[in-house]
Design a protein around this motif. Structure first.
Motif, mmCIF file in Angstrom:
data_model
loop_
_atom_site.group_PDB
_atom_site.id
_atom_site.type_symbol
_atom_site.label_atom_id
_atom_site.label_comp_id
_atom_site.label_asym_id
_atom_site.label_seq_id
_atom_site.Cartn_x
_atom_site.Cartn_y
_atom_site.Cartn_z
ATOM 1 N N THR A 228 0.943 -1.237 -0.015
ATOM 2 C CA THR A 228 -0.012 0.053 0.019
ATOM 3 C C THR A 228 0.860 1.326 -0.168
ATOM 4 O O THR A 228 1.977 1.368 0.504
ATOM 5 C CB THR A 228 -0.871 -0.109 1.318
ATOM 6 N N TYR A 229 0.470 2.391 -0.611
ATOM 7 C CA TYR A 229 1.219 3.492 -0.724
ATOM 8 C C TYR A 229 0.189 4.728 -1.376
ATOM 9 O O TYR A 229 -0.758 4.502 -1.547
ATOM 10 C CB TYR A 229 2.318 3.120 -2.017
ATOM 11 N N THR A 230 0.911 5.774 -1.260
ATOM 12 C CA THR A 230 0.357 7.114 -1.742
ATOM 13 C C THR A 230 1.330 7.929 -2.622
ATOM 14 O O THR A 230 2.501 7.914 -2.467
ATOM 15 C CB THR A 230 -0.305 7.574 -0.485
ATOM 16 N N GLU A 231 1.112 8.915 -3.051
ATOM 17 C CA GLU A 231 1.546 9.976 -3.803
ATOM 18 C C GLU A 231 2.498 9.295 -4.954
ATOM 19 O O GLU A 231 3.787 9.676 -4.947
ATOM 20 C CB GLU A 231 2.377 10.719 -2.777
ATOM 21 N N PRO A 232 2.315 8.520 -5.626
ATOM 22 C CA PRO A 232 3.192 8.118 -6.676
ATOM 23 C C PRO A 232 3.465 9.167 -7.720
ATOM 24 O O PRO A 232 2.434 9.831 -8.130
ATOM 25 C CB PRO A 232 2.395 6.681 -7.321
ATOM 26 N N SER A 233 4.552 9.049 -8.262
ATOM 27 C CA SER A 233 5.116 9.949 -9.412
ATOM 28 C C SER A 233 6.351 9.200 -10.165
ATOM 29 O O SER A 233 6.939 8.245 -9.658
ATOM 30 C CB SER A 233 5.414 11.330 -9.059
ATOM 31 N N GLY A 234 6.261 9.548 -11.504
ATOM 32 C CA GLY A 234 7.656 8.931 -12.340
ATOM 33 C C GLY A 234 7.086 9.323 -13.750
ATOM 34 O O GLY A 234 6.488 9.948 -14.074
ATOM 35 N N THR A 235 8.433 8.723 -14.357
ATOM 36 C CA THR A 235 8.233 8.899 -16.013
ATOM 37 C C THR A 235 8.872 7.542 -16.548
ATOM 38 O O THR A 235 9.719 6.825 -16.094
ATOM 39 C CB THR A 235 9.514 10.067 -16.128
ATOM 40 N N VAL A 236 8.512 7.307 -17.830
ATOM 41 C CA VAL A 236 8.681 6.238 -18.422
ATOM 42 C C VAL A 236 9.480 6.875 -19.911
ATOM 43 O O VAL A 236 8.624 7.515 -20.392
ATOM 44 C CB VAL A 236 7.641 5.200 -18.693
ATOM 45 N N THR A 237 10.639 6.400 -20.045
ATOM 46 C CA THR A 237 11.384 6.831 -21.163
ATOM 47 C C THR A 237 11.718 5.608 -22.200
ATOM 48 O O THR A 237 12.482 4.668 -21.553
ATOM 49 C CB THR A 237 12.425 7.809 -20.961
ATOM 50 N N SER A 238 11.810 5.861 -23.505
ATOM 51 C CA SER A 238 12.178 4.656 -24.169
ATOM 52 C C SER A 238 13.402 5.480 -25.000
ATOM 53 O O SER A 238 13.140 6.488 -25.387
ATOM 54 C CB SER A 238 10.999 4.388 -25.282
ATOM 55 N N VAL A 239 14.261 4.574 -25.181
ATOM 56 C CA VAL A 239 15.627 5.145 -25.977
ATOM 57 C C VAL A 239 16.011 4.200 -27.048
ATOM 58 O O VAL A 239 16.101 3.171 -26.728
ATOM 59 C CB VAL A 239 16.483 5.428 -24.989
ATOM 60 N N ALA A 240 16.330 4.744 -28.189
ATOM 61 C CA ALA A 240 16.895 3.851 -29.183
ATOM 62 C C ALA A 240 17.975 4.418 -29.731
ATOM 63 O O ALA A 240 18.380 5.607 -29.789
ATOM 64 C CB ALA A 240 15.979 3.716 -30.452
ATOM 65 N N SER A 241 19.148 3.576 -29.585
ATOM 66 C CA SER A 241 20.832 4.275 -29.999
ATOM 67 C C SER A 241 20.996 3.245 -31.142
ATOM 68 O O SER A 241 20.908 2.270 -31.299
ATOM 69 C CB SER A 241 21.637 3.877 -28.696
ATOM 70 N N HIS A 242 21.759 3.973 -32.081
ATOM 71 C CA HIS A 242 22.319 3.331 -33.392
ATOM 72 C C HIS A 242 23.609 3.645 -33.371
ATOM 73 O O HIS A 242 24.129 4.772 -33.208
ATOM 74 C CB HIS A 242 21.392 3.887 -34.561
ATOM 75 N N SER A 243 24.375 2.681 -33.665
ATOM 76 C CA SER A 243 25.897 2.714 -33.874
ATOM 77 C C SER A 243 26.200 2.862 -35.391
ATOM 78 O O SER A 243 25.603 2.270 -36.432
ATOM 79 C CB SER A 243 26.505 1.434 -33.455
ATOM 80 N N PHE A 244 27.238 3.622 -35.737
ATOM 81 C CA PHE A 244 27.672 3.848 -37.023
ATOM 82 C C PHE A 244 29.227 3.713 -37.056
ATOM 83 O O PHE A 244 30.011 3.557 -36.164
ATOM 84 C CB PHE A 244 27.503 5.288 -37.309
ATOM 85 N N GLY A 245 29.678 3.473 -38.342
ATOM 86 C CA GLY A 245 31.124 3.430 -38.420
ATOM 87 C C GLY A 245 31.740 2.173 -37.957
ATOM 88 O O GLY A 245 31.000 1.136 -38.488
ATOM 89 N N ALA A 246 32.855 1.982 -37.370
ATOM 90 C CA ALA A 246 33.360 0.873 -36.848
ATOM 91 C C ALA A 246 32.588 0.221 -35.808
ATOM 92 O O ALA A 246 32.250 -1.090 -36.105
ATOM 93 C CB ALA A 246 34.734 1.059 -36.247
#
Length: 201
Positions: free
Chosen positions: A118-136
């Motif tokens: 049991t809890y109260t006062e929830p807060s937060g964020t959800v972030t999605s990240v895509a990274s792409h590698s280049f070159g070598a």
């Protein structure tokens, strides 16, 4: 020169909460260790970090910070606060799903509910990240990497017969769910399986 004064001893409530945090029986996929806690957010704090593994692969990571202010905190609406960060790799196709953030938040809410926390006062964020590698770096088979990050905090309602264990176990469930592992009975280890191609409710 003024005499040096030692810091006030930790309250019994906080000491007991830390003891409970450090004695949790975690899921076997989690490697949990105590870590230095932030010192300026609250008068008293403790923290753990966890890596999620499947076989020899590390598929997720996270940390959980316990804050305590004996005088109470108006923003928390209580004297304790739990703060978490969870990160896990997901299939690149999931990054473009418009409901990924909503589903990511539901992983936390449902984990808390299933553990009876049991809890109260929830807060937060959800972030999605895509990274792409280049070159070598693009020669690597994992040149495209996708991750979901969940940052959240909530005020646990603790008291007689209602401690922090359920919240800690829910946090462990959150890490495993984000990493694509199913919910399991205590003591059972998941068999390796492919990740789902999209978020599910």
């Amino acid at each position: 020169m003024a005499a040096r004064t030692d810091p006030a001893p930790a309250p019994v409530e906080f000491t007991e909460a830390v003891r409970e945090l450090m004695s949790v029986r975690w899921r076997p996929e989690l490697a949990v260790e105590q870590m230095p806690a932030p010192q300026r957010i609250a008068p008293h704090s403790a923290a753990v970090t966890a890596d999620v593994s499947q076989g020899e692969d590390e598929i997720g990571t996270g940390r959980l910070v316990l804050l305590h202010d004996p005088a109470g905190n108006a923003a928390w609406q209580g004297t304790f606060r739990l703060v978490t960060f969870a990160r896990a790799e997901v299939d690149p196709e999931m990054i473009t799903d418009p409901v990924l953030a909503e589903v990511g938040w539901s992983w936390l809410v449902e984990a808390l509910a299933e553990r009876g926390a049991t809890y109260t006062e929830p807060s937060g964020t959800v972030t999605s990240v895509a990274s792409h590698s280049f070159g070598a770096l693009a020669t690597d088979a994992s040149s495209t990497r996708a991750e979901v990050e969940i940052r959240a905090s909530w005020t646990p309602l603790v008291g007689p017969g209602q401690g922090l264990a359920a919240h800690c176990l829910a946090w462990g469930d959150l890490l495993c769910t984000a990493a694509g592992l199913p919910a399991l009975p205590e003591g059972v280890v998941a068999m390796p399986k492919r990740r789902p191609t999209g978020p599910t409710r």
